[in-house]
Design a protein around this motif. Structure first.
Motif, PDB file in Angstrom:
ATOM      1  N   SER A  36       0.845  -1.194   0.000  1.00 47.29           N
ATOM      2  CA  SER A  36       0.000   0.000   0.000  1.00 47.29           C
ATOM      3  C   SER A  36       0.880   1.243   0.000  1.00 47.29           C
ATOM      4  O   SER A  36       2.068   1.175   0.333  1.00 47.29           O
ATOM      5  CB  SER A  36      -0.876   0.010   1.255  1.00 47.29           C
ATOM      6  OG  SER A  36      -1.672  -1.135   1.320  1.00 47.29           O
ATOM      7  N   LYS A  85      -3.900  12.764   7.495  1.00 43.20           N
ATOM      8  CA  LYS A  85      -3.777  11.677   6.510  1.00 43.20           C
ATOM      9  C   LYS A  85      -4.617  11.938   5.268  1.00 43.20           C
ATOM     10  O   LYS A  85      -4.661  11.118   4.362  1.00 43.20           O
ATOM     11  CB  LYS A  85      -4.293  10.371   7.118  1.00 43.20           C
ATOM     12  CG  LYS A  85      -3.393   9.756   8.129  1.00 43.20           C
ATOM     13  CD  LYS A  85      -4.008   8.441   8.534  1.00 43.20           C
ATOM     14  CE  LYS A  85      -3.145   7.749   9.544  1.00 43.20           C
ATOM     15  NZ  LYS A  85      -3.733   6.505   9.987  1.00 43.20           N
ATOM     16  N   GLU A 135     -10.503   4.499   9.608  1.00 42.59           N
ATOM     17  CA  GLU A 135     -10.476   5.585  10.592  1.00 42.59           C
ATOM     18  C   GLU A 135     -11.766   5.573  11.423  1.00 42.59           C
ATOM     19  O   GLU A 135     -12.403   4.552  11.586  1.00 42.59           O
ATOM     20  CB  GLU A 135     -10.265   6.934   9.884  1.00 42.59           C
ATOM     21  CG  GLU A 135      -8.949   7.034   9.118  1.00 42.59           C
ATOM     22  CD  GLU A 135      -7.712   7.000  10.002  1.00 42.59           C
ATOM     23  OE1 GLU A 135      -7.784   7.480  11.140  1.00 42.59           O
ATOM     24  OE2 GLU A 135      -6.680   6.481   9.563  1.00 42.59           O
TER      25      GLU A 135
HETATM   26  C1  LIG Z   1      -9.924  -3.207   7.484  1.00 40.97           C
HETATM   27  C2  LIG Z   1      -8.717  -2.331   7.455  1.00 40.97           C
HETATM   28  C3  LIG Z   1      -8.819  -1.029   7.895  1.00 40.97           C
HETATM   29  C4  LIG Z   1      -7.709  -0.194   7.915  1.00 40.97           C
HETATM   30  N1  LIG Z   1      -7.862   1.070   8.369  1.00 40.97           N
HETATM   31  C5  LIG Z   1      -6.781   1.865   8.450  1.00 40.97           C
HETATM   32  C6  LIG Z   1      -6.916   3.169   8.980  1.00 40.97           C
HETATM   33  O1  LIG Z   1      -8.014   3.594   9.324  1.00 40.97           O
HETATM   34  N2  LIG Z   1      -5.802   3.924   9.079  1.00 40.97           N
HETATM   35  C7  LIG Z   1      -4.563   3.453   8.679  1.00 40.97           C
HETATM   36  O2  LIG Z   1      -3.596   4.175   8.809  1.00 40.97           O
HETATM   37  N3  LIG Z   1      -4.424   2.234   8.159  1.00 40.97           N
HETATM   38  C8  LIG Z   1      -5.499   1.416   8.034  1.00 40.97           C
HETATM   39  N4  LIG Z   1      -5.370   0.167   7.518  1.00 40.97           N
HETATM   40  C9  LIG Z   1      -4.036  -0.324   7.105  1.00 40.97           C
HETATM   41  C10 LIG Z   1      -3.620   0.274   5.789  1.00 40.97           C
HETATM   42  O3  LIG Z   1      -4.434  -0.162   4.743  1.00 40.97           O
HETATM   43  C11 LIG Z   1      -2.152  -0.035   5.567  1.00 40.97           C
HETATM   44  O4  LIG Z   1      -1.660   0.881   4.680  1.00 40.97           O
HETATM   45  C12 LIG Z   1      -1.868  -1.401   5.046  1.00 40.97           C
HETATM   46  O5  LIG Z   1      -2.262  -2.363   6.013  1.00 40.97           O
HETATM   47  C13 LIG Z   1      -0.378  -1.579   4.738  1.00 40.97           C
HETATM   48  O6  LIG Z   1      -0.097  -2.898   4.405  1.00 40.97           O
HETATM   49  P1  LIG Z   1       0.264  -3.413   2.920  1.00 40.97           P
HETATM   50  O7  LIG Z   1       1.396  -2.579   2.405  1.00 40.97           O
HETATM   51  O8  LIG Z   1       0.632  -4.844   3.088  1.00 40.97           O
HETATM   52  O9  LIG Z   1      -0.956  -3.273   2.075  1.00 40.97           O
HETATM   53  C14 LIG Z   1      -6.462  -0.678   7.458  1.00 40.97           C
HETATM   54  C15 LIG Z   1      -6.356  -1.990   6.968  1.00 40.97           C
HETATM   55  C16 LIG Z   1      -7.481  -2.813   6.968  1.00 40.97           C
HETATM   56  C17 LIG Z   1      -7.354  -4.227   6.454  1.00 40.97           C
END
Ligand SMILES: Cc1cc2nc3c(=O)[nH]c(=O)nc-3n(C[C@H](O)[C@H](O)[C@H](O)COP(=O)(O)O)c2cc1C
Length: 187
Positions: free
Chosen positions: A16, A85, A137
């Motif tokens: 991400s 953010k 969030e």
């Molecule tokens: C259901 C869910 C909700 C999330 N909500 C947030 C959030 O509100 N704020 C945040 O900073 N990251 C949140 N994340 C995590 C981000 O998507 C994060 O960038 C991601 O887990 C990074 O991992 P990756 O590089 O493997 O995709 C959430 C992840 C999931 C699965």
């Protein structure tokens, strides 16, 4: 099925990128349609299709983000965190929700199926070369936000998926040690 090493490579390298770092260009209309078709081709117990996806372009996101402070209640720190953010340049936002009101499958499964919609969207977007971030969030759990978005209070917002091109390449983050979470079941 034909083997697809490219798919494995994508799954092993996808990352991400913070929503605030997503920039133009976003998916074309044709790419978006394919992303949405991939997103809705997911396991779904009893074929309920409980989910809904709303597409927000840049202008709609600006309106949405501008309204958030007026809808926020509770801990001011969580609002400040959100605003820091805030995605000011992400070309595309997809809001995935699930009604999960059918009694034909457990509610939890209808929500889980919505999570799979989110992940398939993220993977399909990555396959087109885009980055994304899945956020919830506080605003995924706020009834006034739901009202603004036309989502009923009985529906759950599963994710705000910000999608766009990368303004920087994210660093890898630690991944789980499989030996700590995977074990052979012996009964
Ligand atoms: C259901 C869910 C909700 C999330 N909500 C947030 C959030 O509100 N704020 C945040 O900073 N990251 C949140 N994340 C995590 C981000 O998507 C994060 O960038 C991601 O887990 C990074 O991992 P990756 O590089 O493997 O995709 C959430 C992840 C999931 C699965």
């Amino acid at each position: 099925m034909n083997p697809s090493p490219e798919t494995i490579d994508l799954l092993l390298t996808r990352r991400s990128l913070l929503a605030a770092k997503l920039i133009e260009p976003g998916p074309t209309q044709g790419e978006l349609e394919t992303i949405l078709r991939c997103g809705t081709r997911v396991p779904d117990h009893k074929g309920i299709n409980p989910w809904r996806i709303q597409v927000a372009d840049r202008a709609t996101q600006d309106t949405f983000h501008a309204r958030l402070p007026t809808l926020h209640s509770g801990d001011p720190a969580s609002l400040a965190k959100t605003l820091s953010k805030e995605a000011k340049t992400a070309p595309l936002l997809l809001i995935v929700s699930s009604q999960a009101t059918s009694n034909r499958a457990p509610r939890s499964e209808q929500l889980l199926s919505g999570a799979v919609v989110c992940q398939n969207i993220i993977i399909a977007a990555a396959a087109f070369g885009y980055r994304s971030q899945w956020l919830t969030e506080w605003f995924a759990y706020n009834d006034e936000v739901k009202n603004l978005l036309g989502i009923s209070t009985s529906e759950e917002i599963i994710g705000f998926l910000y999608i766009g091109s990368e303004s920087e390449i994210p660093k890898e983050r630690p991944r789980p040690d499989l030996s700590k979470i995977v074990s052979k079941l012996e009964l």
